[in-house]
Design a protein around this motif. Structure first.
Motif, PDB file in Angstrom:
ATOM      1  N   PHE A   4     106.940  95.009  55.497  1.00 28.89           N
ATOM      2  CA  PHE A   4     108.150  94.493  56.125  1.00 28.89           C
ATOM      3  C   PHE A   4     108.209  93.014  55.758  1.00 28.89           C
ATOM      4  CE2 PHE A   4     107.522  98.267  58.638  1.00 28.89           C
ATOM      5  CZ  PHE A   4     108.819  98.685  58.924  1.00 28.89           C
ATOM      6  N   ILE A   5     109.268  92.608  55.072  1.00 30.72           N
ATOM      7  CA  ILE A   5     109.356  91.255  54.531  1.00 30.72           C
ATOM      8  C   ILE A   5     110.465  90.479  55.235  1.00 30.72           C
ATOM      9  CG2 ILE A   5     109.693  89.846  52.466  1.00 30.72           C
ATOM     10  CD1 ILE A   5     108.907  92.457  50.868  1.00 30.72           C
ATOM     11  N   ALA A   6     110.069  89.379  55.862  1.00 32.90           N
ATOM     12  CA  ALA A   6     111.028  88.471  56.494  1.00 32.90           C
ATOM     13  C   ALA A   6     110.780  87.079  55.923  1.00 32.90           C
ATOM     14  CB  ALA A   6     110.851  88.463  58.012  1.00 32.90           C
ATOM     15  N   TYR A   7     111.797  86.238  56.004  1.00 30.49           N
ATOM     16  CA  TYR A   7     111.607  84.868  55.535  1.00 30.49           C
ATOM     17  C   TYR A   7     112.362  83.890  56.430  1.00 30.49           C
ATOM     18  CZ  TYR A   7     116.285  85.019  53.386  1.00 30.49           C
ATOM     19  OH  TYR A   7     117.631  85.128  53.166  1.00 30.49           O
ATOM     20  N   CYS A  57     104.282  91.987  56.045  1.00 31.62           N
ATOM     21  CA  CYS A  57     103.185  92.691  56.723  1.00 31.62           C
ATOM     22  C   CYS A  57     103.318  94.196  56.541  1.00 31.62           C
ATOM     23  CB  CYS A  57     103.193  92.379  58.218  1.00 31.62           C
ATOM     24  SG  CYS A  57     102.914  90.649  58.593  1.00 31.62           S
ATOM     25  N   GLU A  58     102.172  94.816  56.350  1.00 29.14           N
ATOM     26  CA  GLU A  58     102.122  96.269  56.273  1.00 29.14           C
ATOM     27  C   GLU A  58     102.685  96.897  57.550  1.00 29.14           C
ATOM     28  OE1 GLU A  58      98.686  98.750  54.491  1.00 29.14           O
ATOM     29  OE2 GLU A  58      97.852  96.779  54.979  1.00 29.14           O
ATOM     30  N   ALA A  59     103.247  98.078  57.432  1.00 30.54           N
ATOM     31  CA  ALA A  59     103.790  98.783  58.589  1.00 30.54           C
ATOM     32  C   ALA A  59     102.739  98.976  59.672  1.00 30.54           C
ATOM     33  CB  ALA A  59     104.383 100.125  58.160  1.00 30.54           C
ATOM     34  N   SER A  60     101.501  99.255  59.275  1.00 29.35           N
ATOM     35  CA  SER A  60     100.440  99.475  60.260  1.00 29.35           C
ATOM     36  C   SER A  60     100.162  98.216  61.081  1.00 29.35           C
ATOM     37  CB  SER A  60      99.164  99.956  59.572  1.00 29.35           C
ATOM     38  OG  SER A  60      98.780  99.057  58.549  1.00 29.35           O
ATOM     39  N   LEU A  61     100.271  97.044  60.461  1.00 32.60           N
ATOM     40  CA  LEU A  61     100.098  95.793  61.201  1.00 32.60           C
ATOM     41  C   LEU A  61     101.290  95.551  62.123  1.00 32.60           C
ATOM     42  CD1 LEU A  61      98.590  93.207  61.873  1.00 32.60           C
ATOM     43  CD2 LEU A  61      99.580  92.172  59.797  1.00 32.60           C
ATOM     44  N   THR A 121     112.736  98.666  65.414  1.00 37.11           N
ATOM     45  CA  THR A 121     111.839  97.853  66.238  1.00 37.11           C
ATOM     46  C   THR A 121     110.863  97.076  65.367  1.00 37.11           C
ATOM     47  OG1 THR A 121     112.029  99.409  68.067  1.00 37.11           O
ATOM     48  CG2 THR A 121     110.112  97.937  68.091  1.00 37.11           C
ATOM     49  N   LEU A 122     110.335  97.722  64.333  1.00 41.93           N
ATOM     50  CA  LEU A 122     109.401  97.040  63.440  1.00 41.93           C
ATOM     51  C   LEU A 122     110.096  95.929  62.657  1.00 41.93           C
ATOM     52  CD1 LEU A 122     107.261 100.062  62.192  1.00 41.93           C
ATOM     53  CD2 LEU A 122     106.797  98.484  64.089  1.00 41.93           C
ATOM     54  N   ILE A 123     111.345  96.128  62.292  1.00 45.01           N
ATOM     55  CA  ILE A 123     112.123  95.066  61.647  1.00 45.01           C
ATOM     56  C   ILE A 123     112.289  93.894  62.602  1.00 45.01           C
ATOM     57  CG2 ILE A 123     114.448  94.447  60.834  1.00 45.01           C
ATOM     58  CD1 ILE A 123     114.528  97.294  59.541  1.00 45.01           C
ATOM     59  N   GLU A 175     114.375  90.761  54.913  1.00 40.84           N
ATOM     60  CA  GLU A 175     114.729  91.007  53.511  1.00 40.84           C
ATOM     61  C   GLU A 175     114.704  92.500  53.186  1.00 40.84           C
ATOM     62  OE1 GLU A 175     116.133  90.188  49.949  1.00 40.84           O
ATOM     63  OE2 GLU A 175     115.675  88.537  51.299  1.00 40.84           O
ATOM     64  N   LYS A 176     113.530  93.147  53.393  1.00 39.92           N
ATOM     65  CA  LYS A 176     113.425  94.566  53.052  1.00 39.92           C
ATOM     66  C   LYS A 176     112.063  95.109  53.479  1.00 39.92           C
ATOM     67  CE  LYS A 176     111.715  93.736  48.329  1.00 39.92           C
ATOM     68  NZ  LYS A 176     111.879  94.059  46.921  1.00 39.92           N
ATOM     69  N   PHE A 177     111.940  96.434  53.444  1.00 39.57           N
ATOM     70  CA  PHE A 177     110.651  97.109  53.596  1.00 39.57           C
ATOM     71  C   PHE A 177     110.320  97.711  52.238  1.00 39.57           C
ATOM     72  CE2 PHE A 177     108.228 101.069  54.661  1.00 39.57           C
ATOM     73  CZ  PHE A 177     107.051 100.421  55.010  1.00 39.57           C
TER      74      PHE A 177
END
Length: 140
Positions: free
Chosen positions: A33-36, A53-57, A75-77, A111-113
């Motif tokens: 999951f990529i955020a900036y 971060c990996e989905a598991s994290l 929710t993960l986003i 940004e994206k997964f």
């Protein structure tokens, strides 16, 4: 600047997740999951700071804060945005306290997964409880 973000991520790992971490020599090729957040330093130069971060994290963080054993993608986003805000915001405070490289931060953007494949100037990878987190910076 990246060293402040690494320290903030390490502090988050230790104090919020109560988890161990280690700096990785190589960055694994995993979906994240990529955020900036865009930041501006006192020299008026702009940088894009990525936190991936990996989905598991992200699921571990969601479970810690919400108590959800399984969270949906939305929710993960949301947590990837909140994590970027917490970690980069904490790095901002660290930089201000040392008064060596202060900067201001913008609003987190998702940004994206997917695999992290952006052009960057600096990168660091951490293993947090065996889950990957990537920190990267690109001058704008």
């Amino acid at each position: 600047m990246i060293h402040y973000i690494e320290r903030a991520a390490e502090n988050f790992s230790l104090h919020q997740l109560e988890s161990s971490f280690e700096k990785l020599e190589m960055t694994p090729k995993v979906r994240t999951f990529i955020a900036y957040i865009d930041v501006i330093d006192t020299k008026e130069s702009s940088h894009r700071v990525y936190l991936a971060c990996e989905a598991s994290l992200m699921q571990q963080i969601s479970e810690l804060f919400l108590g959800e054993v399984v969270s949906d993608e939305a929710t993960l986003i949301d947590f990837s945005l909140e994590l970027a805000n917490m970690v980069i915001g904490s790095a901002k405070v660290l930089a201000e306290e040392e008064n060596t490289h202060p900067f201001t931060i913008g609003t987190p953007i998702f940004e994206k997964f997917d695999h992290f494949d952006f052009p960057i100037d600096a990168q660091s990878a951490l293993s947090i409880n065996k889950h990957t987190a990537i920190i990267a910076i690109k001058e704008l």
